[in-house]
Design a protein around this motif. Sequence first.
Motif, PDB file in Angstrom:
ATOM      1  N   PHE A 103       0.828  -1.206   0.000  1.00 25.22           N
ATOM      2  CA  PHE A 103       0.000   0.000   0.000  1.00 25.22           C
ATOM      3  C   PHE A 103       0.868   1.265   0.000  1.00 25.22           C
ATOM      4  CE2 PHE A 103       0.550  -1.524   4.368  1.00 25.22           C
ATOM      5  CZ  PHE A 103       1.129  -0.421   4.981  1.00 25.22           C
ATOM      6  N   ILE A 104       0.248   2.357  -0.455  1.00 24.73           N
ATOM      7  CA  ILE A 104       0.833   3.702  -0.385  1.00 24.73           C
ATOM      8  C   ILE A 104      -0.205   4.581   0.301  1.00 24.73           C
ATOM      9  CG2 ILE A 104       1.828   5.651  -1.652  1.00 24.73           C
ATOM     10  CD1 ILE A 104       3.379   3.106  -2.114  1.00 24.73           C
ATOM     11  N   ILE A 105       0.222   5.352   1.304  1.00 30.56           N
ATOM     12  CA  ILE A 105      -0.718   6.235   2.013  1.00 30.56           C
ATOM     13  C   ILE A 105      -0.171   7.660   2.029  1.00 30.56           C
ATOM     14  CG2 ILE A 105      -2.007   6.684   4.135  1.00 30.56           C
ATOM     15  CD1 ILE A 105      -1.524   3.818   4.975  1.00 30.56           C
ATOM     16  N   GLY A 106      -0.972   8.587   1.577  1.00 36.48           N
ATOM     17  CA  GLY A 106      -0.651  10.005   1.710  1.00 36.48           C
ATOM     18  C   GLY A 106      -1.538  10.611   2.775  1.00 36.48           C
ATOM     19  N   ILE A 107      -0.949  11.305   3.747  1.00 36.22           N
ATOM     20  CA  ILE A 107      -1.710  11.857   4.885  1.00 36.22           C
ATOM     21  C   ILE A 107      -1.483  13.354   4.977  1.00 36.22           C
ATOM     22  CG2 ILE A 107      -2.050  11.824   7.382  1.00 36.22           C
ATOM     23  CD1 ILE A 107      -0.876   8.958   7.360  1.00 36.22           C
ATOM     24  N   GLU A 108      -2.564  14.106   4.984  1.00 36.16           N
ATOM     25  CA  GLU A 108      -2.506  15.528   5.303  1.00 36.16           C
ATOM     26  C   GLU A 108      -3.184  15.702   6.658  1.00 36.16           C
ATOM     27  OE1 GLU A 108      -1.299  19.451   4.751  1.00 36.16           O
ATOM     28  OE2 GLU A 108      -0.704  17.567   3.804  1.00 36.16           O
ATOM     29  N   HIS A 109      -2.463  16.296   7.597  1.00 38.43           N
ATOM     30  CA  HIS A 109      -2.928  16.377   8.983  1.00 38.43           C
ATOM     31  C   HIS A 109      -3.311  17.815   9.312  1.00 38.43           C
ATOM     32  CE1 HIS A 109      -1.899  16.237  13.532  1.00 38.43           C
ATOM     33  NE2 HIS A 109      -3.145  15.849  13.340  1.00 38.43           N
ATOM     34  N   LYS A 110      -4.524  17.998   9.847  1.00 41.95           N
ATOM     35  CA  LYS A 110      -5.028  19.324  10.169  1.00 41.95           C
ATOM     36  C   LYS A 110      -5.493  19.359  11.630  1.00 41.95           C
ATOM     37  CE  LYS A 110      -4.487  20.983   6.084  1.00 41.95           C
ATOM     38  NZ  LYS A 110      -3.417  21.992   5.894  1.00 41.95           N
ATOM     39  N   VAL A 111      -4.788  20.091  12.481  1.00 38.47           N
ATOM     40  CA  VAL A 111      -5.217  20.232  13.870  1.00 38.47           C
ATOM     41  C   VAL A 111      -6.210  21.385  13.999  1.00 38.47           C
ATOM     42  CG1 VAL A 111      -4.490  20.744  16.238  1.00 38.47           C
ATOM     43  CG2 VAL A 111      -3.125  19.213  14.824  1.00 38.47           C
ATOM     44  N   LEU A 112      -5.815  22.566  13.518  1.00 37.98           N
ATOM     45  CA  LEU A 112      -6.683  23.735  13.590  1.00 37.98           C
ATOM     46  C   LEU A 112      -7.011  24.311  12.216  1.00 37.98           C
ATOM     47  CD1 LEU A 112      -4.949  25.589  16.574  1.00 37.98           C
ATOM     48  CD2 LEU A 112      -7.012  24.206  16.668  1.00 37.98           C
ATOM     49  N   ALA A 113      -6.111  24.106  11.242  1.00 38.11           N
ATOM     50  CA  ALA A 113      -6.243  24.747   9.936  1.00 38.11           C
ATOM     51  C   ALA A 113      -7.290  24.080   9.060  1.00 38.11           C
ATOM     52  CB  ALA A 113      -4.894  24.745   9.226  1.00 38.11           C
ATOM     53  N   ASP A 114      -7.704  24.816   8.022  1.00 36.99           N
ATOM     54  CA  ASP A 114      -8.631  24.278   7.034  1.00 36.99           C
ATOM     55  C   ASP A 114      -7.831  23.658   5.882  1.00 36.99           C
ATOM     56  OD1 ASP A 114     -10.939  23.650   5.686  1.00 36.99           O
ATOM     57  OD2 ASP A 114     -11.815  25.660   5.838  1.00 36.99           O
ATOM     58  N   THR A 115      -8.533  23.083   4.918  1.00 38.00           N
ATOM     59  CA  THR A 115      -7.880  22.369   3.812  1.00 38.00           C
ATOM     60  C   THR A 115      -7.704  23.296   2.611  1.00 38.00           C
ATOM     61  OG1 THR A 115     -10.088  21.530   3.312  1.00 38.00           O
ATOM     62  CG2 THR A 115      -8.580  20.041   4.449  1.00 38.00           C
ATOM     63  N   TYR A 116      -6.660  24.121   2.656  1.00 37.69           N
ATOM     64  CA  TYR A 116      -6.343  25.006   1.533  1.00 37.69           C
ATOM     65  C   TYR A 116      -5.012  24.600   0.917  1.00 37.69           C
ATOM     66  CZ  TYR A 116      -9.990  27.940   3.585  1.00 37.69           C
ATOM     67  OH  TYR A 116     -11.184  28.412   4.080  1.00 37.69           O
ATOM     68  N   ASN A 117      -4.813  23.324   0.720  1.00 37.14           N
ATOM     69  CA  ASN A 117      -3.524  22.806   0.260  1.00 37.14           C
ATOM     70  C   ASN A 117      -3.563  22.441  -1.230  1.00 37.14           C
ATOM     71  OD1 ASN A 117      -4.034  22.073   3.223  1.00 37.14           O
ATOM     72  ND2 ASN A 117      -1.818  21.913   3.085  1.00 37.14           N
ATOM     73  N   PRO A 118      -2.384  22.300  -1.830  1.00 41.64           N
ATOM     74  CA  PRO A 118      -2.318  21.914  -3.259  1.00 41.64           C
ATOM     75  C   PRO A 118      -2.525  20.407  -3.424  1.00 41.64           C
ATOM     76  CG  PRO A 118      -0.107  22.232  -2.397  1.00 41.64           C
ATOM     77  CD  PRO A 118      -1.048  22.616  -1.287  1.00 41.64           C
ATOM     78  N   PHE A 119      -3.749  19.948  -3.213  1.00 41.52           N
ATOM     79  CA  PHE A 119      -4.023  18.512  -3.220  1.00 41.52           C
ATOM     80  C   PHE A 119      -3.720  17.834  -4.568  1.00 41.52           C
ATOM     81  CE2 PHE A 119      -6.248  19.801   0.600  1.00 41.52           C
ATOM     82  CZ  PHE A 119      -5.961  18.758   1.457  1.00 41.52           C
ATOM     83  N   PRO A 120      -3.925  18.502  -5.726  1.00 42.88           N
ATOM     84  CA  PRO A 120      -3.547  17.849  -6.988  1.00 42.88           C
ATOM     85  C   PRO A 120      -2.058  17.480  -7.026  1.00 42.88           C
ATOM     86  CG  PRO A 120      -5.018  19.678  -7.431  1.00 42.88           C
ATOM     87  CD  PRO A 120      -4.669  19.757  -5.967  1.00 42.88           C
ATOM     88  N   SER A 121      -1.197  18.341  -6.447  1.00 37.33           N
ATOM     89  CA  SER A 121       0.238  18.024  -6.389  1.00 37.33           C
ATOM     90  C   SER A 121       0.484  16.803  -5.508  1.00 37.33           C
ATOM     91  CB  SER A 121       1.022  19.218  -5.837  1.00 37.33           C
ATOM     92  OG  SER A 121       0.951  20.317  -6.704  1.00 37.33           O
ATOM     93  N   TYR A 122      -0.266  16.721  -4.399  1.00 35.24           N
ATOM     94  CA  TYR A 122      -0.116  15.579  -3.502  1.00 35.24           C
ATOM     95  C   TYR A 122      -0.527  14.286  -4.197  1.00 35.24           C
ATOM     96  CZ  TYR A 122      -0.042  19.129   0.256  1.00 35.24           C
ATOM     97  OH  TYR A 122       0.252  20.192   1.066  1.00 35.24           O
ATOM     98  N   VAL A 123      -1.634  14.367  -4.967  1.00 33.97           N
ATOM     99  CA  VAL A 123      -2.125  13.180  -5.661  1.00 33.97           C
ATOM    100  C   VAL A 123      -1.070  12.670  -6.646  1.00 33.97           C
ATOM    101  CG1 VAL A 123      -3.837  12.320  -7.319  1.00 33.97           C
ATOM    102  CG2 VAL A 123      -4.562  13.774  -5.407  1.00 33.97           C
TER     103      VAL A 123
END
Length: 375
Positions: A103-123
């Motif tokens: 398996f391959i797992i990509g994790i974006e972790h958010k404690v307080l922040a919202d999801t304004y990240n470059p998710f296409p780059s992560y994919v």
Amino acid sequence: MRSETFFVKFIEQLKGISVEDDVEFNFFELGGSGYLENPTTDLMALFMGAQKMVPPWLLKALLCCLDDSLDVDEIDFTSLELMREARTEDGKYIDILIRHDEFIIGIEHKVLADTYNPFPSYVSLIDSYGGNNQKLFRCILKPDGNSAKGVDGWQLINYSLLLETAIRRLGLEMMNQEFSKWTFFYQEFLSHLKKLSEVSMDKVSDKNVEFVTENFTALIKSVQLLEMYQNAITEEAKSVVSEVLPDIHIATGINNWKGYYKAIHLMPGCWGQGKTGITLVYRPSVDGRDEAEFYVYGWIHSDDYPEVNVLKEEIRVALSAGDFIPTASPEDYEVSITGKGKVLELSFWGNTRSKKDALVLLKDMTKWMDSKIRT
């Protein structure tokens, strides 16, 4: 009359306020910055396989959340590789990237922040590590109270689900591994994640802040009223002791004890200049009543009465015979030697836990102590 009505209403509101008392901090909270995203993500990575000497307990729990058809206990984690802040081709960073033969797992972790990240780059980065028919997982981890938005193609996993799974598996993991420092740290970290989720979900505290803002002046008056009450009780206690020891200087001191106990210490000069004294204590009721409870505490130093052990035995015999101080309740009392054998301490309720009976006992115990110390 209007002022009295307001104060009654204010007290009723105050009774409905929930205030957490004596919070027990976990190990990571005491580190000082455990609420920040990066330190928490570092610890999360640690228990997902970042270090070979630490079992990937949290990773197993996460895999169960991502795909409940997986038998994680049959997986060989030898090929596991974890990257913290894995860099994409366009210079962006995903929090955790885990590579394994299965398996391959990509994790974006958010404690307080919202999801304004470059998710296409992560994919693109996650996909680039595939190619061996591994299962590809993309997930966002966050506390339950964080309202961060979901992202298409990413599983949104709240702490509560991860914790529920991790705690359910904990017993099995402990049986399969020898107890070590990592066992302790892992349990503390789960506690830390739970606390982070509770803090972010805590709407009661917001209500409390609003209540204080709206009633700030009244709260100041209530504090002043408590101070006036303390001063009045102190003078009343000093007056009682002075009835027994007239024309004697009596030093006073006030301490706050754990659990909102208030201790009014009275130290007659004829008893040893502070080493021996008597205390009137009041505290909140433990049975849910609003009324304060009172008891009397006395201490006798061996410098003022050398045979404190003999005196302790004398009290024990008197209690057994039922002829100790009549106004001292024979229930829920304490008589002990402390201070490396130098101090006799005795603590008694009056016949009831009221202020009236405690003041009667204060007078009688003062007489009893004076008869021992100055005889």
